[in-house]
Design a protein around this motif. Structure first.
Motif, PDB file in Angstrom:
ATOM      1  N   UNK A 155      48.502  46.109 -78.423  1.00 48.48           N
ATOM      2  CA  UNK A 155      47.927  45.996 -76.726  1.00 48.48           C
ATOM      3  C   UNK A 155      49.204  46.003 -76.097  1.00 48.48           C
ATOM      4  N   UNK A 156      50.037  45.102 -76.393  1.00 45.06           N
ATOM      5  CA  UNK A 156      51.195  44.825 -75.531  1.00 45.06           C
ATOM      6  C   UNK A 156      52.004  46.155 -75.361  1.00 45.06           C
ATOM      7  N   UNK A 157      52.112  46.907 -76.388  1.00 40.00           N
ATOM      8  CA  UNK A 157      52.942  48.107 -76.400  1.00 40.00           C
ATOM      9  C   UNK A 157      52.205  49.228 -75.521  1.00 40.00           C
ATOM     10  N   UNK A 158      50.923  49.165 -75.647  1.00 42.33           N
ATOM     11  CA  UNK A 158      50.088  50.111 -74.689  1.00 42.33           C
ATOM     12  C   UNK A 158      50.538  49.693 -73.212  1.00 42.33           C
ATOM     13  N   UNK A 159      50.346  48.471 -72.937  1.00 41.64           N
ATOM     14  CA  UNK A 159      50.798  48.219 -71.510  1.00 41.64           C
ATOM     15  C   UNK A 159      51.951  48.334 -71.050  1.00 41.64           C
ATOM     16  N   UNK A 160      52.927  48.338 -71.994  1.00 39.00           N
ATOM     17  CA  UNK A 160      54.428  48.627 -71.584  1.00 39.00           C
ATOM     18  C   UNK A 160      54.605  50.280 -71.504  1.00 39.00           C
ATOM     19  N   UNK A 161      53.881  50.962 -72.250  1.00 39.50           N
ATOM     20  CA  UNK A 161      53.984  52.466 -72.333  1.00 39.50           C
ATOM     21  C   UNK A 161      53.228  52.981 -70.775  1.00 39.50           C
ATOM     22  N   UNK A 162      52.267  52.067 -70.536  1.00 42.48           N
ATOM     23  CA  UNK A 162      51.695  52.590 -69.240  1.00 42.48           C
ATOM     24  C   UNK A 162      52.629  52.287 -67.969  1.00 42.48           C
ATOM     25  N   UNK A 163      53.184  51.007 -68.120  1.00 43.67           N
ATOM     26  CA  UNK A 163      54.084  50.660 -66.968  1.00 43.67           C
ATOM     27  C   UNK A 163      55.472  51.590 -66.917  1.00 43.67           C
ATOM     28  N   UNK A 164      56.074  52.175 -68.232  1.00 42.38           N
ATOM     29  CA  UNK A 164      56.960  53.115 -68.224  1.00 42.38           C
ATOM     30  C   UNK A 164      58.425  52.338 -68.358  1.00 42.38           C
ATOM     31  N   UNK A 167      60.339  49.638 -65.879  1.00 41.06           N
ATOM     32  CA  UNK A 167      59.541  48.586 -65.224  1.00 41.06           C
ATOM     33  C   UNK A 167      59.768  47.224 -65.557  1.00 41.06           C
ATOM     34  N   UNK A 168      59.384  46.474 -64.628  1.00 41.57           N
ATOM     35  CA  UNK A 168      59.648  45.067 -64.899  1.00 41.57           C
ATOM     36  C   UNK A 168      58.054  44.285 -64.536  1.00 41.57           C
ATOM     37  N   UNK A 169      57.475  43.856 -65.732  1.00 38.09           N
ATOM     38  CA  UNK A 169      56.092  43.210 -65.435  1.00 38.09           C
ATOM     39  C   UNK A 169      55.974  41.932 -66.133  1.00 38.09           C
ATOM     40  N   UNK A 189      59.248  40.698 -68.100  1.00 37.21           N
ATOM     41  CA  UNK A 189      60.147  41.467 -68.727  1.00 37.21           C
ATOM     42  C   UNK A 189      60.414  42.974 -68.333  1.00 37.21           C
ATOM     43  N   UNK A 190      61.566  43.452 -68.873  1.00 35.60           N
ATOM     44  CA  UNK A 190      61.871  44.628 -68.296  1.00 35.60           C
ATOM     45  C   UNK A 190      61.557  45.589 -69.598  1.00 35.60           C
ATOM     46  N   UNK A 191      60.951  46.790 -69.170  1.00 32.19           N
ATOM     47  CA  UNK A 191      60.615  47.746 -70.257  1.00 32.19           C
ATOM     48  C   UNK A 191      61.977  48.401 -70.468  1.00 32.19           C
ATOM     49  N   UNK A 192      62.705  48.460 -71.538  1.00 33.95           N
ATOM     50  CA  UNK A 192      63.973  49.043 -71.708  1.00 33.95           C
ATOM     51  C   UNK A 192      64.036  50.390 -72.401  1.00 33.95           C
ATOM     52  N   UNK A 216      62.880  43.269 -72.578  1.00 33.26           N
ATOM     53  CA  UNK A 216      64.055  42.472 -72.483  1.00 33.26           C
ATOM     54  C   UNK A 216      64.027  41.431 -71.555  1.00 33.26           C
ATOM     55  N   UNK A 217      64.247  40.168 -71.836  1.00 29.18           N
ATOM     56  CA  UNK A 217      64.218  38.948 -70.704  1.00 29.18           C
ATOM     57  C   UNK A 217      64.901  37.866 -71.452  1.00 29.18           C
ATOM     58  N   UNK A 218      65.621  37.172 -70.428  1.00 26.09           N
ATOM     59  CA  UNK A 218      66.414  35.911 -70.903  1.00 26.09           C
ATOM     60  C   UNK A 218      67.483  36.189 -71.913  1.00 26.09           C
ATOM     61  N   UNK A 219      68.088  37.515 -71.696  1.00 30.22           N
ATOM     62  CA  UNK A 219      69.289  37.757 -72.573  1.00 30.22           C
ATOM     63  C   UNK A 219      68.876  38.166 -74.050  1.00 30.22           C
ATOM     64  N   UNK A 220      67.418  38.587 -74.291  1.00 25.69           N
ATOM     65  CA  UNK A 220      66.825  38.946 -75.682  1.00 25.69           C
ATOM     66  C   UNK A 220      65.999  40.254 -75.562  1.00 25.69           C
ATOM     67  N   UNK A 221      66.215  40.748 -76.562  1.00 20.52           N
ATOM     68  CA  UNK A 221      65.483  42.003 -76.656  1.00 20.52           C
ATOM     69  C   UNK A 221      64.555  41.985 -77.702  1.00 20.52           C
TER      70      UNK A 221
END
Length: 306
Positions: A155-164, A167-169, A189-192, A216-221
């Protein structure tokens, strides 16, 4: 010439974990291979590790020997090797650290990358692969330059794909499948990177881990994936555009199969026991169909059998 394969099987009456990348199992495997090569009557020798999450009457460790029409020899060799393997019970498993200990040890290591295996949240053993307990500890200890491969959350993958990409979401991900896997992570997070139908190597094969994204967030991927798969190979990170060798810490979900690939690049490998996504303690697992006369449920079942 013609052969007549005859199978012999010996019930070791135990269930355990047998990492073949380390002693004593490495030596035991070499012994089996040497017997296969030196005795023309022995066609094949296999140690069937068993699967402690399998609640079936056949659950447990077995030795299987195939001979060329010599059942007596096969039975003898299977029992001999099976009892030798039984004698190694409880001495095969790698040392495991708690999440707090494991992260502290990783941080203290000067060379990079440290590879940490989340051994019990291994999709190869039937878990979802979405536990967040180690990630929670990494965040608690403010560790940066770390990469996680993977956390399963379609589900999170789909959200990130939709954001592109780019994107920062705000995103909630992980720990949705079962108790004992931590809590969902809430982060901005930033969708890298987005990769459709991603694959990694496993020996000569390619293993899919589905549509996947790097956040990516807080220095973690973190690699989020949509098809459950353990991390077999460092190519998982390369597929997702992550330079594994440059990371301070790589956290993967696997128990054994990762070793060959990651041992080539790791400054140190740490095994972490985090949460309870997998029934890894047979003494307390509420089996309904599995045999009860096996170690460690009883100390020495072979005494009764004899």
């Amino acid at each position: 010439g013609n052969i007549k394969p005859v199978m012999s099987s010996f019930d070791c009456k135990m269930i355990d974990i047998f990492p073949t990348s380390r002693q004593p199992m490495r030596g035991f495997v070499e012994k089996m291979k040497a017997l296969e090569q030196s005795d023309p009557e022995i066609l094949s020798i296999s140690a069937i590790h068993g699967f402690m999450a399998g609640d079936v009457p056949e659950m447990g460790t077995h030795m299987v020997v195939l001979t060329n029409n010599n059942r007596e020899k096969g039975d003898r060799v299977a029992k001999q090797l099976g009892m030798e393997l039984f004698g190694m019970r409880g001495n095969n498993l790698f040392p495991q650290l708690s999440p707090a200990e494991a992260v502290s040890v990783a941080v203290a290591e000067q060379k990079r990358p440290v590879v940490m295996a989340d051994v019990w949240d291994n999709p190869g053993g039937g878990t979802a692969g979405d536990a967040t307990i180690i990630l929670e500890e990494v965040l608690r200890q403010n560790v940066t330059n770390a990469a996680f491969g993977t956390i399963w959350d379609p589900i999170a993958v789909q959200i990130c794909i939709a954001a592109g990409e780019g994107a920062e979401i705000p995103l909630r991900f992980g720990a949705k499948s079962a108790p004992g896997t931590g809590s969902p992570i809430d982060a901005r997070v930033r969708v890298r990177r987005i990769v459709r139908d991603a694959h990694m190597r496993f020996g000569q094969s390619m293993v899919p881990f589905g549509d996947a994204v790097v956040i990516e967030f807080d220095g973690i991927e973190v690699v989020l994936n949509s098809t459950r798969a353990q991390c077999f190979d460092a190519s998982l990170f390369a597929t997702m555009g992550i330079e594994a060798k440059s990371k301070r810490l790589l956290v993967i979900k696997s128990t054994n199969h990762f070793f060959d690939s990651f041992d080539r690049i790791a400054s140190r490998i740490i095994y972490c026991s985090a949460g309870t996504p997998y029934p890894n303690e047979p003494r307390t697992t509420p089996y309904l169909k599995a045999p009860r006369d096996i170690w460690p449920l009883v100390d020495n079942p072979h005494e009764k059998a004899e």
